[in-house]
Design an enzyme around this catalytic site. Structure first.
Site, PDB file in Angstrom:
ATOM      1  N   ASN A   8       0.866  -1.174   0.000  1.00 50.01           N
ATOM      2  CA  ASN A   8       0.000   0.000   0.000  1.00 50.01           C
ATOM      3  C   ASN A   8       0.908   1.230   0.000  1.00 50.01           C
ATOM      4  O   ASN A   8       1.468   1.605   1.036  1.00 50.01           O
ATOM      5  CB  ASN A   8      -0.907  -0.016   1.238  1.00 50.01           C
ATOM      6  N   ARG A  17      -2.421  -2.177  -3.557  1.00 51.40           N
ATOM      7  CA  ARG A  17      -3.695  -1.513  -3.291  1.00 51.40           C
ATOM      8  C   ARG A  17      -3.753  -0.272  -4.171  1.00 51.40           C
ATOM      9  O   ARG A  17      -2.828   0.551  -4.156  1.00 51.40           O
ATOM     10  CB  ARG A  17      -3.772  -1.098  -1.825  1.00 51.40           C
ATOM     11  N   HIS A  69     -13.282   1.307   0.104  1.00 51.78           N
ATOM     12  CA  HIS A  69     -13.120   0.196   1.064  1.00 51.78           C
ATOM     13  C   HIS A  69     -13.609  -1.128   0.472  1.00 51.78           C
ATOM     14  O   HIS A  69     -13.958  -2.056   1.216  1.00 51.78           O
ATOM     15  CB  HIS A  69     -13.937   0.415   2.370  1.00 51.78           C
ATOM     16  N   HIS A  91     -17.765  -1.163   7.628  1.00 46.09           N
ATOM     17  CA  HIS A  91     -16.330  -0.929   7.851  1.00 46.09           C
ATOM     18  C   HIS A  91     -16.240   0.376   8.636  1.00 46.09           C
ATOM     19  O   HIS A  91     -16.426   1.470   8.084  1.00 46.09           O
ATOM     20  CB  HIS A  91     -15.607  -0.827   6.501  1.00 46.09           C
ATOM     21  N   GLY A 119     -13.778   2.424  10.794  1.00 45.54           N
ATOM     22  CA  GLY A 119     -12.446   2.680  11.317  1.00 45.54           C
ATOM     23  C   GLY A 119     -12.294   4.178  11.443  1.00 45.54           C
ATOM     24  O   GLY A 119     -13.254   4.871  11.802  1.00 45.54           O
ATOM     25  N   GLY A 138     -11.668   6.027   8.749  1.00 45.04           N
ATOM     26  CA  GLY A 138     -12.648   6.226   7.679  1.00 45.04           C
ATOM     27  C   GLY A 138     -13.739   5.201   7.894  1.00 45.04           C
ATOM     28  O   GLY A 138     -13.537   4.251   8.634  1.00 45.04           O
ATOM     29  N   ARG A 143     -13.824  13.085   8.755  1.00 46.03           N
ATOM     30  CA  ARG A 143     -14.660  13.460   7.603  1.00 46.03           C
ATOM     31  C   ARG A 143     -16.110  13.635   8.030  1.00 46.03           C
ATOM     32  O   ARG A 143     -16.598  12.918   8.910  1.00 46.03           O
ATOM     33  CB  ARG A 143     -14.592  12.389   6.513  1.00 46.03           C
ATOM     34  N   ARG A 169     -11.158   6.059  20.821  1.00 44.05           N
ATOM     35  CA  ARG A 169     -10.718   5.782  22.196  1.00 44.05           C
ATOM     36  C   ARG A 169     -10.708   7.059  23.030  1.00 44.05           C
ATOM     37  O   ARG A 169     -11.148   7.083  24.176  1.00 44.05           O
ATOM     38  CB  ARG A 169      -9.320   5.156  22.206  1.00 44.05           C
ATOM     39  N   GLY A 224     -15.198  -1.105  14.730  1.00 45.50           N
ATOM     40  CA  GLY A 224     -16.073  -2.283  14.700  1.00 45.50           C
ATOM     41  C   GLY A 224     -15.449  -3.491  15.382  1.00 45.50           C
ATOM     42  O   GLY A 224     -16.123  -4.259  16.074  1.00 45.50           O
ATOM     43  N   ASN A 229     -12.909  -3.390  17.670  1.00 36.53           N
ATOM     44  CA  ASN A 229     -12.327  -3.179  19.004  1.00 36.53           C
ATOM     45  C   ASN A 229     -13.153  -2.395  20.013  1.00 36.53           C
ATOM     46  O   ASN A 229     -12.887  -2.487  21.208  1.00 36.53           O
ATOM     47  CB  ASN A 229     -10.982  -2.445  18.859  1.00 36.53           C
ATOM     48  N   GLU A 266      -7.363  -6.514   4.573  1.00 39.47           N
ATOM     49  CA  GLU A 266      -7.246  -6.089   3.174  1.00 39.47           C
ATOM     50  C   GLU A 266      -5.926  -6.576   2.570  1.00 39.47           C
ATOM     51  O   GLU A 266      -5.873  -6.923   1.395  1.00 39.47           O
ATOM     52  CB  GLU A 266      -7.341  -4.558   3.097  1.00 39.47           C
TER      53      GLU A 266
HETATM   54  P1  ADP Z   1      -8.083   3.329   9.219  1.00 37.66           P
HETATM   55  O1  ADP Z   1      -9.342   3.796   8.600  1.00 37.66           O
HETATM   56  O2  ADP Z   1      -7.076   4.427   9.414  1.00 37.66           O
HETATM   57  O3  ADP Z   1      -7.523   2.040   8.637  1.00 37.66           O
HETATM   58  P2  ADP Z   1      -8.653   1.711  11.550  1.00 37.66           P
HETATM   59  O4  ADP Z   1      -9.529   0.713  10.884  1.00 37.66           O
HETATM   60  O5  ADP Z   1      -7.327   1.268  12.044  1.00 37.66           O
HETATM   61  O6  ADP Z   1      -8.497   3.023  10.693  1.00 37.66           O
HETATM   62  O7  ADP Z   1      -9.473   2.291  12.774  1.00 37.66           O
HETATM   63  C1  ADP Z   1      -8.991   3.291  13.590  1.00 37.66           C
HETATM   64  C2  ADP Z   1     -10.040   3.579  14.636  1.00 37.66           C
HETATM   65  O8  ADP Z   1     -10.228   2.400  15.442  1.00 37.66           O
HETATM   66  C3  ADP Z   1      -9.675   4.716  15.566  1.00 37.66           C
HETATM   67  O9  ADP Z   1     -10.761   5.615  15.713  1.00 37.66           O
HETATM   68  C4  ADP Z   1      -9.434   3.982  16.874  1.00 37.66           C
HETATM   69  O10 ADP Z   1      -9.787   4.753  17.954  1.00 37.66           O
HETATM   70  C5  ADP Z   1     -10.365   2.809  16.780  1.00 37.66           C
HETATM   71  N1  ADP Z   1      -9.976   1.804  17.760  1.00 37.66           N
HETATM   72  C6  ADP Z   1      -8.917   0.986  17.725  1.00 37.66           C
HETATM   73  N2  ADP Z   1      -8.851   0.265  18.890  1.00 37.66           N
HETATM   74  C7  ADP Z   1      -9.893   0.666  19.655  1.00 37.66           C
HETATM   75  C8  ADP Z   1     -10.381   0.322  20.959  1.00 37.66           C
HETATM   76  N3  ADP Z   1      -9.760  -0.576  21.695  1.00 37.66           N
HETATM   77  N4  ADP Z   1     -11.473   0.957  21.422  1.00 37.66           N
HETATM   78  C9  ADP Z   1     -12.087   1.890  20.689  1.00 37.66           C
HETATM   79  N5  ADP Z   1     -11.696   2.250  19.464  1.00 37.66           N
HETATM   80  C10 ADP Z   1     -10.606   1.663  18.950  1.00 37.66           C
END
Ligand code: ADP
Length: 394
Positions: free
Chosen positions: A7, A88, A177, A203, A205, A207, A236, A280, A328, A330, A379
């Site tokens: 990537n 990617r 995504h 998805h 995260g 994003g 965003r 977090r 999703g 964590n 991915e």
């Molecule tokens: P990206 O879109 O950059 O690939 P990720 O899929 O890695 O992002 O997701 C990042 C997000 O996941 C952040 O907002 C982060 O706070 C959240 N996250 C990761 N671990 C935890 C956790 N233990 N509790 C709450 N949110 C979490």
């Protein structure tokens, strides 16, 4: 067989080296601040993490360092062992609906879509160029974020704007995504041993996008012409009234580009909470009673819940809902809140099943009308597997 998944960003390059078909991760790492002062890279191998601070003036030097280290660390004896490179690529327009073997002619065709993904596509293609030179024996495969969504029908991908905007300028929903949505959809189909499932994949995260899938075909996805559309995200805004742009340009004297940048980088969780884009930090601030963090969390959850409800309607009732990506996978709290906000669909959380991170699990009760699964996305593996398939078919 060793396949590397790449990537390449404008100033970064992420890699994962797999042994396939075993799906074993041999090594992974990240090159950062390429072309910028203070560049460094990290390689994870054999339970160790190697960090090196070295000048990385361009992507070519980064890949050179990677190749040298792979040999020096004994990860490969000979670079010829790496038989495939999966890249990617953000945008393949409407033309690329599947992964594709890359050669100079194909790269040229993909570069037509650079203006649709100006921050990512040129960097992705630069990565391709460098690997084609450094590993001339290997097959190079492009895997597009947009590809999986190209099964959308016109009534789902068109915007209700003058039709010529689409015909002349390609203004339409493309979706992003796609590799992640395709991966988790594949996982749930394997798990339930069916390929005709109607699934809402979320998805979520930094994003985020939500996709309605029926029998492997994307019906609709929440991101649009760009990744700015859909649900509220870390930084965003997601869906907003487009008139806000002109109004804010007039009010602030900023350019459209500057305002668009604020919608991409200073909005979402960060914009509303004023605390952070990271869920977090938001959760910690909510716990301390920070009012704007509380407000931002309510908004964030509402938008996700509303898309799920809309897509459930579009699918005429989903067989399953999948939550994936950083939040999703964590955030137990976000999962709980999302499920509470879709209770009208008959979804029932089993609280005793929700206390975990990053695993494939069902989190709903036996009598939940729609089961909800948490499925870690991958991915990098999807890209490597796509590359492997082409290599095997050679
Ligand atoms: P990206 O879109 O950059 O690939 P990720 O899929 O890695 O992002 O997701 C990042 C997000 O996941 C952040 O907002 C982060 O706070 C959240 N996250 C990761 N671990 C935890 C956790 N233990 N509790 C709450 N949110 C979490």
């Amino acid at each position: 067989m060793k396949i590397i998944s790449i990537n390449a960003g404008s100033s970064s390059l992420k890699f994962t080296l797999f042994e396939l078909p075993e799906k074993e991760v041999i090594a992974s790492g990240l090159f950062e601040k390429i072309g910028i002062d203070g560049s460094l890279y990290t390689i994870k191998y054999n339970g160790e993490k190697i960090v090196k601070e070295v000048p990385l003036p361009d992507h070519s030097v980064a890949v050179e360092c990677l190749m040298n280290d792979l040999i020096e660390l004994g990860i490969v004896k000979d670079l010829e062992e790496i038989e495939g490179v999966g890249h990617r690529i953000l945008h393949g327009g409407a033309e690329f609906s599947k992964p594709v073997v890359l050669d100079e002619e194909v790269v040229k065709r993909i570069s037509k879509y650079n203006e649709l993904g100006p921050l990512h596509n040129p960097a992705n293609l630069l990565g391709v160029e460098v690997f084609m030179k450094k590993l001339p024996h290997a097959i190079n495969v492009g895997v597009f974020d947009t590809a999986f969504h190209q099964t959308m029908e016109m009534d789902h991908f068109l915007y209700p704007v003058p039709y010529e905007w689409y015909e002349k300028y390609g203004v339409r929903r493309y979706g992003f995504h796609g590799t992640s949505h395709r991966f988790v959809y594949g996982e749930i189909c394997k798990y339930l041993n069916r390929d005709d499932l109607k699934v809402i994949t979320c998805h979520i995260g930094n994003g985020g996008s939500i996709t309605a899938i029926d029998s492997g075909k994307v019906i609709e996805t929440s991101m649009g012409f760009t990744p700015l559309a859909g649900i509220m995200m870390g930084t965003r805004c997601g869906d907003i009234d487009p008139s806000i742009l002109e109004y804010m340009v007039n009010k602030t004297g900023k350019t459209i580009g500057e305002i668009t940048n604020e919608l991409n980088k200073k909005s979402g969780y960060l914009g509303i909470s004023g605390v952070s884009s990271d869920s977090r930090d938001i959760e910690a601030a909510v716990e301390q009673g920070n009012e704007r963090a509380i407000l931002s969390q309510k908004m964030y959850i509402q938008k996700i819940a509303n898309y799920i409800a809309m897509y459930n309607n579009m699918l005429n009732g989903a067989d399953a809902i999948v939550l994936t990506a950083g939040v999703g996978e964590n955030s137990c709290l976000s999962r709980k809140l999302i499920l509470e906000n879709i209770a009208s669909l008959g979804v029932k959380l089993d609280e005793s099943k929700n206390d975990f991170r990053g695993e494939f699990r069902c989190i709903t009760t036996e009598d939940s009308k729609i089961p909800v699964y948490v499925i870690p996305t991958n991915e990098e593996l999807m890209i490597a597997l796509d590359t492997y398939e082409f290599k095997m078919a050679e």
